[in-house]
Motif scaffolding. Structure first.
Motif, PDB file in Angstrom:
ATOM      1  N   LEU A 104      -7.623  -2.911  -2.598  1.00 36.80           N
ATOM      2  CA  LEU A 104      -7.441  -2.221  -3.879  1.00 36.80           C
ATOM      3  C   LEU A 104      -6.060  -2.506  -4.474  1.00 36.80           C
ATOM      4  CD1 LEU A 104      -9.277   1.206  -3.451  1.00 36.80           C
ATOM      5  CD2 LEU A 104     -10.154  -1.035  -4.101  1.00 36.80           C
ATOM      6  N   PRO A 105      -4.950  -2.036  -3.878  1.00 36.38           N
ATOM      7  CA  PRO A 105      -3.639  -2.344  -4.460  1.00 36.38           C
ATOM      8  C   PRO A 105      -3.058  -3.652  -3.952  1.00 36.38           C
ATOM      9  CG  PRO A 105      -3.337  -0.810  -2.675  1.00 36.38           C
ATOM     10  CD  PRO A 105      -4.826  -1.084  -2.755  1.00 36.38           C
ATOM     11  N   SER A 106      -3.807  -4.402  -3.120  1.00 36.28           N
ATOM     12  CA  SER A 106      -3.355  -5.684  -2.575  1.00 36.28           C
ATOM     13  C   SER A 106      -2.138  -5.493  -1.683  1.00 36.28           C
ATOM     14  CB  SER A 106      -3.036  -6.665  -3.713  1.00 36.28           C
ATOM     15  OG  SER A 106      -2.988  -7.990  -3.235  1.00 36.28           O
ATOM     16  N   GLY A 107      -2.223  -4.529  -0.767  1.00 31.91           N
ATOM     17  CA  GLY A 107      -1.072  -4.175   0.056  1.00 31.91           C
ATOM     18  C   GLY A 107      -0.805  -5.157   1.185  1.00 31.91           C
ATOM     19  N   SER A 108       0.353  -5.798   1.133  1.00 28.03           N
ATOM     20  CA  SER A 108       0.730  -6.738   2.191  1.00 28.03           C
ATOM     21  C   SER A 108       1.122  -6.018   3.467  1.00 28.03           C
ATOM     22  CB  SER A 108       1.889  -7.625   1.708  1.00 28.03           C
ATOM     23  OG  SER A 108       1.516  -8.396   0.590  1.00 28.03           O
ATOM     24  N   MET A 165       0.831  -1.202   0.000  1.00 23.73           N
ATOM     25  CA  MET A 165       0.000   0.000   0.000  1.00 23.73           C
ATOM     26  C   MET A 165       0.865   1.251   0.000  1.00 23.73           C
ATOM     27  SD  MET A 165      -2.704   1.108   2.980  1.00 23.73           S
ATOM     28  CE  MET A 165      -3.532   2.702   2.967  1.00 23.73           C
ATOM     29  N   GLY A 166       2.037   1.180   0.648  1.00 26.70           N
ATOM     30  CA  GLY A 166       2.939   2.321   0.737  1.00 26.70           C
ATOM     31  C   GLY A 166       3.002   2.929   2.122  1.00 26.70           C
ATOM     32  N   LEU A 167       2.732   2.123   3.161  1.00 26.23           N
ATOM     33  CA  LEU A 167       2.786   2.629   4.521  1.00 26.23           C
ATOM     34  C   LEU A 167       4.230   2.825   4.968  1.00 26.23           C
ATOM     35  CD1 LEU A 167       0.051   0.370   6.173  1.00 26.23           C
ATOM     36  CD2 LEU A 167      -0.189   2.737   5.395  1.00 26.23           C
ATOM     37  N   ALA A 218      -6.791   1.127   6.005  1.00 29.04           N
ATOM     38  CA  ALA A 218      -5.906  -0.024   5.798  1.00 29.04           C
ATOM     39  C   ALA A 218      -6.625  -1.129   5.036  1.00 29.04           C
ATOM     40  CB  ALA A 218      -5.401  -0.534   7.143  1.00 29.04           C
ATOM     41  N   LEU A 219      -7.935  -1.290   5.256  1.00 30.80           N
ATOM     42  CA  LEU A 219      -8.695  -2.282   4.493  1.00 30.80           C
ATOM     43  C   LEU A 219      -8.744  -1.909   3.013  1.00 30.80           C
ATOM     44  CD1 LEU A 219     -11.627  -2.932   6.990  1.00 30.80           C
ATOM     45  CD2 LEU A 219      -9.915  -4.596   6.251  1.00 30.80           C
ATOM     46  N   TYR A 220      -8.878  -0.623   2.720  1.00 28.02           N
ATOM     47  CA  TYR A 220      -8.765  -0.184   1.329  1.00 28.02           C
ATOM     48  C   TYR A 220      -7.394  -0.554   0.765  1.00 28.02           C
ATOM     49  CZ  TYR A 220     -13.080   2.546   0.713  1.00 28.02           C
ATOM     50  OH  TYR A 220     -14.392   2.922   0.540  1.00 28.02           O
TER      51      TYR A 220
END
Length: 462
Positions: A188-192, A169-171, A182-184
């Motif tokens: 959406l981008p499939s953030g691990s 996600m880019g956190l 965080a659920l988005y």
């Protein structure tokens, strides 16, 4: 004079011999004391560990029955009494060899319109995050979290993801972000990174989280599925089937928050402490579809996945009037082909969707998923599993029409569940704290005894 010397010699001889033997005697006695203390500590620890292990097992058996934690997760069954239909999709020239097209009815039963290698094992890749999301949503709500609660990103949430080639996600470390955003980031981008952030608030370890995923899959009836991690990174033991992915998506669609997120094509989070302008997110549906200029408007939402070992996978849904269709395809070879396959299938179904018998009840979206609009307007702050409509709301074919919806845990059951979790945590602490305390006590007693013996020990004669 000589006699006196001789008598003194014999008188002092035993003392001298005892003095010489005393060090070896004290050493042997110290060893016996130490062995006794260690044996006592070992036996005490074993007894305590066994006792608390039994108590923990009894507490888990009594307070966490399967129907308490997962009362609403049930296997889905094929609709009986309908003519078997197999659509011919050869003219569509699909790029995905694994295909299943399934319609779900209001009572949770289904009917398949096409199956091609639907039960063959595949690697689900990032579609694994659908099950991770289901476990996270249920776990966070059971723990009393709100979707607007703010969590802090830690090093362990982002460490190693870049090296593993995982999507993110880019956190940033130290970033404060609400659970909802965080659920988005997961869907959406499939953030691990967002997935790790949330799942450590549900389970203390990855192993416990994966065990919960597999347990949930078994209850749902996903017979061809086994999860080995929460992110979907390649593992020979992380596998599923196209059919099981439709079961999973259908279960998730009953959650209004999931439907709202997975139906979005792009989203920008509110400003955070480390991203003043927010984090822009793009759904992988839009990302992959743009590569082949696919019109994805007919696709209501879904989750994609990709790995070199898995190919390009996609599980999605669409509504044709009141009829819910879920499609899952796997193992496409090029990026964007999975989105194109689904767009072709849904466009084909617009003209070729089989008719249903006249007595078949098809619920409207409002009946299938009640309270959607009000929940969406309220921001879905506490958008938990919804209750089924009351009998008064079901006016047609009441006996046959039982909308299968996730039911909210009753207040009493939720309270019992939280109390059971608290008791288990206390038992785990006692299980390790008490043996450690006994060991420290025994060792301290040994040191005190040794110091006392040294204090009263007579000095050796030279």
């Amino acid at each position: 004079m000589n006699l006196l010397n001789l008598m003194s010699y014999f008188k002092s001889a035993p003392k001298a011999s005892l003095a010489k033997a005393r060090p070896s005697f004290d050493k042997a006695r110290s060893k016996s004391y130490l062995a006794g203390i260690l044996l006592f500590c070992f036996l005490s620890s074993s007894i305590l560990l066994g006792a608390f292990g039994c108590l923990e097992a009894l507490a888990a058996a009594e307070t966490e029955p399967e129907d308490l934690i997962y009362p609403e997760l049930k296997p889905q069954v094929e609709r009986q009494g309908l003519e078997e239909i197999q659509l011919d999709l050869d003219e569509l020239q699909l790029a995905s060899p694994n295909v299943i097209i399934r319609e779900y009815f209001g009572d949770g039963s289904y009917r398949d319109y096409h199956r091609s290698l639907a039960a063959d094992p595949i690697y689900p890749a990032s579609m694994t995050k659908m099950m991770s999301t289901l476990v996270i949503l249920r776990g966070l709500r059971a723990e009393g979290y709100s979707m607007h609660d703010i969590l802090e990103v830690e090093m362990r949430d982002v460490q190693g993801l870049a090296a593993a080639g995982a999507s993110i996600m880019g956190l940033l470390i130290g970033e404060l972000i609400p659970i909802r955003e965080a659920l988005y980031g997961i869907l959406l981008p499939s953030g691990s990174d967002a997935l790790r952030l949330l799942h450590r608030h549900v389970h203390s370890s990855e192993e416990a989280f994966v065990e919960d995923m597999n347990r949930t899959a078994a209850i749902l009836g996903m017979k061809g599925t086994h999860f080995a991690n929460s992110t979907g990174l390649h593992d020979p033991y992380n596998f599923s089937t196209a059919e099981d992915m439709t079961l999973l998506l259908h279960c998730l669609l009953q959650d209004p928050l999931f439907r709202q997120i997975c139906g979005s094509r792009s989203y920008t989070t509110p400003a955070t402490n480390l991203h003043p302008e927010g984090i822009p997110l793009e759904h992988t549906i839009q990302h992959y579809g743009a590569q082949l200029a696919v019109d994805d408007s007919v696709i209501a939402g879904g989750k994609t996945g990709w790995l070199p070992e898995a190919g390009y996978c996609f599980t999605s849904y669409a509504l044709f009037g009141n009829r819910l269709i879920i499609v899952s395809t796997e193992r496409a070879l090029k990026a964007g082909q999975q989105i194109l396959d689904h767009a072709k299938i849904y466009s084909y179904l617009e003209d070729h969707l089989p008719e249903l018998p006249a007595d078949t009840v098809v619920p409207s979206p409002e009946q299938r998923w009640p309270e959607l609009s009000s929940k969406a307007e309220a921001g879905l702050e506490q958008a938990g599993p919804l209750k089924p409509p009351s009998p008064a709301e079901v006016t047609e074919n009441e006996d046959n029409f039982q909308p299968r919806l996730l039911e909210t845990l009753a207040a009493q059951e939720a309270s019992e569940y939280l109390q059971a979790r608290a008791r288990q945590k206390n038992l785990r602490i006692l299980k390790y704290a008490l043996p450690a305390a006994f060991i420290c006590l025994g060792f301290s007693w040994y040191l005190l005894r040794k110091k006392k013996r040294q204090r009263y020990q007579r000095p050796r004669r030279l």
